[in-house]
Scaffold this motif. Sequence first.
Motif, short mmCIF file in Angstrom:
data_model
loop_
_atom_site.label_atom_id
_atom_site.label_comp_id
_atom_site.label_asym_id
_atom_site.label_seq_id
_atom_site.Cartn_x
_atom_site.Cartn_y
_atom_site.Cartn_z
N HIS A 62 0.83 -1.21 0.00
CA HIS A 62 0.00 0.00 0.00
C HIS A 62 0.87 1.26 0.00
O HIS A 62 0.54 2.26 -0.65
N TRP A 63 1.97 1.22 0.73
CA TRP A 63 2.88 2.37 0.76
C TRP A 63 3.45 2.64 -0.63
O TRP A 63 3.53 3.79 -1.07
N ARG A 64 3.83 1.59 -1.32
CA ARG A 64 4.39 1.76 -2.66
C ARG A 64 3.36 2.31 -3.65
O ARG A 64 3.72 3.02 -4.59
N GLY A 66 1.08 4.42 -2.75
CA GLY A 66 0.65 5.73 -2.25
C GLY A 66 -0.69 5.71 -1.55
O GLY A 66 -1.42 6.72 -1.57
N ASN A 67 -1.03 4.59 -0.90
CA ASN A 67 -2.34 4.46 -0.25
C ASN A 67 -2.31 4.69 1.26
O ASN A 67 -3.31 4.39 1.92
N ASP A 69 -1.74 7.04 4.76
CA ASP A 69 -1.63 8.32 5.47
C ASP A 69 -0.93 8.02 6.80
O ASP A 69 -1.56 7.51 7.74
N TRP A 70 0.36 8.32 6.89
CA TRP A 70 1.13 7.93 8.07
C TRP A 70 0.70 8.66 9.32
O TRP A 70 0.88 8.15 10.43
N LYS A 172 -6.92 5.54 0.69
CA LYS A 172 -6.02 5.83 1.81
C LYS A 172 -6.58 5.31 3.13
O LYS A 172 -5.82 4.96 4.04
#
Length: 348
Positions: A62-64, A66-67, A69-70, A172
Motif C-alpha cells: 500500500h505504501w508503494r 501511495g495508499n 496516510d502515516w 487511503k
Amino acid sequence: MRKLLVLALVGLAAQLVDGALGMAYGLTSSTLLLFAGVAPAAASASVHLAEIGTTLAAGVSHWRFGNVDWRVVGRIALPGAVGSFAGATFLSSISTESAAPWMAAILFSLGAYLLVRFSRPLRANRAAGRLRSRFLAPLGLFAGFVDATGGGGWGPVATPALLVSGRMEPRKVIGSVDTSEFLVAGAASLGFLIGLGSDGFLLPTVAALLVGGLIAAPIAAWLVRIVPAQLLGAVIGGVIVLTNTRTLLRAGELGGPVPALAYLVLGAGWVVALVLAARALRRTRRARAVAEAALAAQSTAPTAPATAPTAVAAPAAVAAAPTDGPVTAAEVATAAEEPRRLAAAVEG
C-alpha cells in the motif's frame, strides 16, 4: 497436505478481500477455523500470528502505491495495539465453551454490519477537516479489542468509521487501516502467547494462511483501485453471517424448525442486501457517467460567458447518462464536483 492447501487458498482469498475492502481477513479466516472445530482462542491466536506477516506485506504494498496516510497510522495503531492485547488476554482467560458463542456472536454482528454497510452508498465530505487524535485513539482502542476477542474486526470497525467521516480518500482509508493492523496483530499475538503459551498457536495453520496472504498482498494493494467493493462486501458479509449462525444455534440448543427458519430469514436478508448493493453501485456509476459527460462538454464547448458551459453541460450530461431511472440535480452536482471520488467511495 490437502487441508493445508485449502487453508493457503483461504488465506489468499481472504487477503484479496481484505485488500479490496480494507477488512475481513481475520473474519474470513477465523470463521473457517471455527467452522472446522478449532477452539476460539487458538483460532484467533493463529490468525493474528499469520496477520503479522500478511499485514507487513500489505503495508509495504500500500505504501508503494501511495495508499497510506502515516499521520492516521500513527494515531490509530498504538491505541489499537493496546486494545488488541487486552482483548487477547481476556479471550485466553475464558473457557472454550464460553468463548465459542461469544466469538460467533461478534463475527455474526460484524457480518451483519458489512451487509448493512455495503447495501447503501457512502457519501464523502472532506471539507470537515483533518481527523483528530480524540477520534482516532478511542476508535483504535475499541477496534483492537473487538479484533482480538472476535478473531477479526479491526477492519470492519475502523474502515467504515474512517470512510463515514469523509475526511480521507477511500484508498487511503484502506491502506492506512491495513498498515496499522501490523501493530495490532503483533500485540494480539503477544497477548495470546502470554495467555495460552506457544501451544495455543496452530503453526501449520499459521504457515498456510501466511503463505496465501503473502502471495495475495501485492495483488490486493493493486485491486483496491479497481475492484467494486460494494458487491464484494455484501457477499462476504452474508457468508460470515450464515456460517456463524450455526455456532449460535448450537450454543442456544435450538432444534426443530428453528434452524431452517433462521437460515431462510437470513438468506432472504442476504439476497435483499445484494440487490440493494447492486442498485447503489449502478446508481453511483450512473452519476459518475453524468459527471464525466458534463466535464467533457465543458472542455469541448467554445469560449462563452462564465455561466454558459454549465448551462450547456447539464443537459448534455443527462442525455449521455444511461436511462436507468431519473438522475436528480443533487446527484449531478455532487458527481460533477469530483466524479472519481464518488465512484471510489463505493467501489473501494
